[in-house]
Design an enzyme around this catalytic site. Structure first.
Site, PDB file in Angstrom:
ATOM      1  NE  ARG A 163      -3.545  -2.218   2.841  1.00 43.21           N
ATOM      2  CZ  ARG A 163      -3.243  -3.357   3.440  1.00 43.21           C
ATOM      3  NH1 ARG A 163      -2.014  -3.544   3.948  1.00 43.21           N
ATOM      4  NH2 ARG A 163      -4.135  -4.328   3.558  1.00 43.21           N
ATOM      5  CE  LYS A 207      -6.608  -1.158   4.966  1.00 45.11           C
ATOM      6  NZ  LYS A 207      -7.911  -1.453   4.321  1.00 45.11           N
ATOM      7  CG  HIS A 280      -5.185   0.724  -3.761  1.00 41.18           C
ATOM      8  ND1 HIS A 280      -4.475   0.719  -2.577  1.00 41.18           N
ATOM      9  CD2 HIS A 280      -6.120  -0.259  -3.640  1.00 41.18           C
ATOM     10  CE1 HIS A 280      -4.978  -0.209  -1.766  1.00 41.18           C
ATOM     11  NE2 HIS A 280      -5.966  -0.810  -2.389  1.00 41.18           N
ATOM     12  NE  ARG A 283      -3.245  -3.565  -1.354  1.00 40.13           N
ATOM     13  CZ  ARG A 283      -2.690  -4.380  -0.461  1.00 40.13           C
ATOM     14  NH1 ARG A 283      -1.369  -4.528  -0.429  1.00 40.13           N
ATOM     15  NH2 ARG A 283      -3.447  -5.041   0.398  1.00 40.13           N
ATOM     16  CG  HIS A 306      -6.136  -8.887   1.295  1.00 42.27           C
ATOM     17  ND1 HIS A 306      -6.358  -9.241  -0.025  1.00 42.27           N
ATOM     18  CD2 HIS A 306      -6.012  -7.533   1.288  1.00 42.27           C
ATOM     19  CE1 HIS A 306      -6.381  -8.162  -0.777  1.00 42.27           C
ATOM     20  NE2 HIS A 306      -6.178  -7.116  -0.008  1.00 42.27           N
ATOM     21  CE1 TYR A 315      -6.677  -6.809  -7.015  1.00 40.66           C
ATOM     22  CE2 TYR A 315      -6.817  -7.874  -4.880  1.00 40.66           C
ATOM     23  CZ  TYR A 315      -6.624  -6.743  -5.641  1.00 40.66           C
ATOM     24  OH  TYR A 315      -6.385  -5.542  -5.026  1.00 40.66           O
TER      25      TYR A 315
END
Length: 335
Positions: A163, A207, A280, A283, A306, A315
């Site tokens: 990110r 995150k 992004h 990514r 993730h 994806y």
């Protein structure tokens, strides 16, 4: 219900929100960006409650929450109308707030518990083709301090799937084994023990401050090496104080997310790419190209950081769509 001319929230409501934000900071360890988003969303919610005559946490009813959610989509609270995904994000903050109030005894129950977020349609991520991605990367080819930085930045984003917030937050020490790996691949006698003797890796902090280790490919490693040797020292020379930041701006400070965005958009213009491109996007390209090349979806999940494989599986839909297009255009009996 417009809140443009509403009175300021009561001290009791303001203090109750502050306690929740302190909880997110101290107990949950939320990032500064997350806290800023929560604060912005809850400020809007407090204005709505105040305009509705609410002055204390225990006064909030389910109707206040559902009314606020509806107002978000129309701008009926005096703010900008939000798309479904943005409104759902705001509701996450509101639900977290009421859950906290109920647990802390600031309210008798949780009026937001039964309020469900709006369901957005599935939006497939947009990825460039391999040819477009290559053109984007090669658009940064100037042998100047900023040119070397920009090429390293783009190669790194595409080569690791990081990110942009993770990338601009990196320090030099977070990237391990760049020089050693390049020396080995060119036949040099230089060898080190440990991670530096194999493929270079980077420690990324995603995150929730979750750390993951991601390999750095040869193209990204080569661009980083050139930047660290010839680009970064020149940029650092203009700084008043030293910094451990990996990617620097022209004043020798840490590169911002906004500046990284500008670098990518500028490269896209030079490459003649008309599609909308953002940090992004690289990514998305990283994930889509890996899966198209046969990578396992759970491996890609780990590389992207993730929490759930469900997030990564979007994806695979892009890959299936590409297969359908190729089949339809190439098979003699497809149509």
């Amino acid at each position: 219900m417009s809140t443009e001319d509403a009175a300021a929230p009561s001290a009791e409501l303001t203090d109750a929100v502050r306690r929740f934000l302190d909880h997110l900071t101290v107990e949950k360890g939320r990032s500064a960006n997350t806290l800023a988003a929560y604060r912005r969303d809850l400020d809007r919610y407090l204005r709505w409650l105040t305009a509705s005559g609410v002055t204390a946490p225990e006064d909030v009813a389910t109707g206040h929450v559902t009314g606020f959610l509806q107002a978000l989509s129309t701008g009926g609270d005096g703010g900008a109308a939000l798309a479904v995904r943005s409104a759902a994000r705001v509701l996450v903050a509101v639900r977290g707030l009421h859950r906290f109030w109920a647990l802390e005894g600031l309210a008798a129950d949780d009026p937001a518990r039964a309020v469900s977020p709006p369901k957005p349609g599935r939006r497939l991520p947009k990825a460039l083709s391999i040819e477009e991605t290559t053109a984007l990367l090669e658009a940064c080819s100037e042998d100047t301090p900023t040119g070397l930085r920009d090429r390293a930045l783009l190669e790194f984003l595409y080569g690791t799937g990081a990110r942009v917030s993770e990338t601009v937050g990196l320090d030099v020490d977070d990237v391990v084994g760049i020089t050693a790996a390049l020396s080995e691949s060119t036949g040099s006698a230089h060898h080190d023990d440990g991670p530096a003797s194999g493929q270079p890796v980077v420690r990324l902090f995603g995150k929730g401050s979750k750390e993951r280790v991601v390999p750095v490919g040869r193209y990204a490693a080569s661009a980083l090496d050139a930047y660290l040797v010839r680009g970064r020292p020149a940029l650092l020379a203009g700084a008043t104080t030293s910094t451990p930041a990996l990617f620097l701006n022209t004043r020798g400070g840490r590169l911002s997310r906004q500046s990284a965005w500008a670098v990518i958009r500028s490269a896209a213009e030079r490459a003649g790419i008309t599609a909308e491109v953002s940090p992004h996007t690289l990514r998305h390209c990283f994930a889509t190209h890996l899966l198209s090349g046969g990578a396992d979806v759970r491996v890609v999940q780990e590389l992207l950081g993730h929490a759930s494989v469900t997030t990564t599986q979007v994806y695979t839909l892009v890959t299936v769509d590409t297969l359908r297009e190729v089949y339809a255009s190439a098979h003699p009996r497809a149509r």
